[in-house]
Design an enzyme around this catalytic site. Sequence first.
Site, PDB file in Angstrom:
ATOM      1  N   GLU A 104      -1.284  -9.777  -0.726  1.00 53.27           N
ATOM      2  CA  GLU A 104      -1.530  -8.920   0.089  1.00 53.27           C
ATOM      3  C   GLU A 104      -2.568  -9.815   0.935  1.00 53.27           C
ATOM      4  O   GLU A 104      -3.882 -10.564   0.154  1.00 53.27           O
ATOM      5  CB  GLU A 104      -2.243  -8.003  -0.247  1.00 53.27           C
ATOM      6  CG  GLU A 104      -2.352  -7.427   1.529  1.00 53.27           C
ATOM      7  CD  GLU A 104      -3.639  -5.608   1.442  1.00 53.27           C
ATOM      8  OE1 GLU A 104      -3.436  -5.096   2.570  1.00 53.27           O
ATOM      9  OE2 GLU A 104      -3.753  -5.882   0.608  1.00 53.27           O
ATOM     10  N   LYS A 148       3.261  -3.463   7.848  1.00 51.41           N
ATOM     11  CA  LYS A 148       2.032  -2.512   7.152  1.00 51.41           C
ATOM     12  C   LYS A 148       2.353  -1.306   8.030  1.00 51.41           C
ATOM     13  O   LYS A 148       1.944  -1.580   9.530  1.00 51.41           O
ATOM     14  CB  LYS A 148       0.930  -2.548   6.758  1.00 51.41           C
ATOM     15  CG  LYS A 148       0.529  -1.470   5.922  1.00 51.41           C
ATOM     16  CD  LYS A 148      -1.038  -1.740   5.368  1.00 51.41           C
ATOM     17  CE  LYS A 148      -1.656  -0.916   4.420  1.00 51.41           C
ATOM     18  NZ  LYS A 148      -2.683  -1.059   3.974  1.00 51.41           N
ATOM     19  N   CYS A 165      -0.687  -3.037  -0.999  1.00 54.07           N
ATOM     20  CA  CYS A 165      -1.194  -2.422  -1.167  1.00 54.07           C
ATOM     21  C   CYS A 165      -1.681  -0.302  -1.279  1.00 54.07           C
ATOM     22  O   CYS A 165      -0.452  -0.095  -1.533  1.00 54.07           O
ATOM     23  CB  CYS A 165      -2.508  -2.390  -0.129  1.00 54.07           C
ATOM     24  SG  CYS A 165      -4.224  -1.879  -0.729  1.00 54.07           S
TER      25      CYS A 165
END
Length: 533
Positions: free
Chosen positions: A290, A354, A407
């Site tokens: 990430e 995301k 994440c």
Amino acid sequence: MEWLSGRVILVWGLKRALLAILAGAVGVLALPPFGFFAAMFISFTLLVWLLDGVAASPDSGLFGRLWPAFFTGWLFGFGYFVAGLWWLGHALLIDAEEFAWALPLAILGLPAFLAIFYGVATTLARILWSDGMGRIAALAFGFGILEWLRSFLFTGFPWNAIGYGAMPIPLMMQSAHVIGMLGVTVLAVFVFAAPALLGTRQGRVPGIGLALLLAAAHLGYGYYALNLPDTPPASGKAAPVVRIVQPSIDQEAKMDTDADRTAIFDKHLALSVQPPTNGGKRPDIIVWPETAVPFILTDNRDALARIADQLEDDQVLITGAVRVEDMGPGTAPRYYNSIYVIDGRGQIIDASDKTHLVPFGEYVPFEHILSYLGIENVVELPGGFSAATKRQLLAMPDGIKLYPLICYEIIFPNEMTSEIHQANAILNVTNDGWFGDTPGPYQHFLQARVRAVEQGLPLIRSANTGISAFVDPHGRVLSGIGYNQEGFIDTTLSGATVSRVDDKARKTYFWLIVGLVGMAAAISRMGFIPRVN
């Protein structure tokens, strides 16, 4: 046991409060990095006995009668979440001058809030409370409903749900594929609380017997599932070799505005072009963690050119990066926490943003109000990140499709969209360097493995400081890199899956289980179940 249960039931005042907190804290030993699942038996047995002893004045109103049960559950939850989430404070110490003031909110405030869910769970259970096995079913019902609510209310935070304590190893993870993590949670609470029956006689034989049967079914199905052959991929093409890069870059260096960002980028490239170990095939797909790229990649053509120079024409790089979207004159740009797919010519051929952001980490809820109080994002971006409206599958040139989760998106079992059924594997890129060598990264990794089991898909996980790994559809780690270790691992992505259980079926089974334990608790409460010792 009867003597001990009597002492716990009658304990009062400060001792009672401290025992409730301790009971919750002990349960954390069942979670990573400890994995001592037997601790949950101690934790929930004490909770049952504490709830047996709650009392209120007969003249109290409804609130007064329910308050002792709520407060007992809240204290239990407070102990559980403080012991299980204290490591969140580590992220605030990365920039201590700016955020140290918020340590009490992270270490005590968040657990105090999350404990409300467990307080409501025990209140709901107490409403259905009865003698014997019925109260164990009531507790399972209460926790099942509230863990489900915790998974989505207030953006959701199902971290360390009780069910994870029943899944420390792959043998004990397989039930999640059929009934999901939430279904496992309901049955796990029943089994963990069953020893309380040994101390109060009532319902001892049927309760302990049913708990043993459930535990045997859990282990038996695990053994059966682990010995089933995987479903081979439909394509006859050769399976690609995937390289996971773990650069292990200190988070302070990543945040330092004066840091040599070129050196950070070079480190990722150097690990990517290392020759395969043991004379293996060079990787077809290379995965970085990430936000691995320490600058806006689309504004840096030299970086894309360097990637093209290092990759072969048929190789692909997948990397986490910040994506910026220009909104036009007079309007601030939007930033996204993204994943890019870059081919051997340095061209971005696919991307995914995301969708589920971290509150106070990537954005500030009610920003217009809280900004006046000086509350800002931990991640320094003007206005924080923006959330994408839809998650997009990542398509590789060879036809492989990956389901991207950035994440902590991977901790949400109910957020998997229907597109996951088209994927060959789950891709999880993360940066757990925020939390140091604490239980946090290990807890995160367990939840990622359980998602792989639920979905019946392999997992490719790249983490900046660890834990990076290839995980098979049964949650077994095929190869990995430990926390704070620098390096890479190469593994062939076979594309094999297990026989898939539909997400709708998993949700149906969960509600069926919740309904059964709730019905058992209600019937027992109404006195329709005969008393059996």
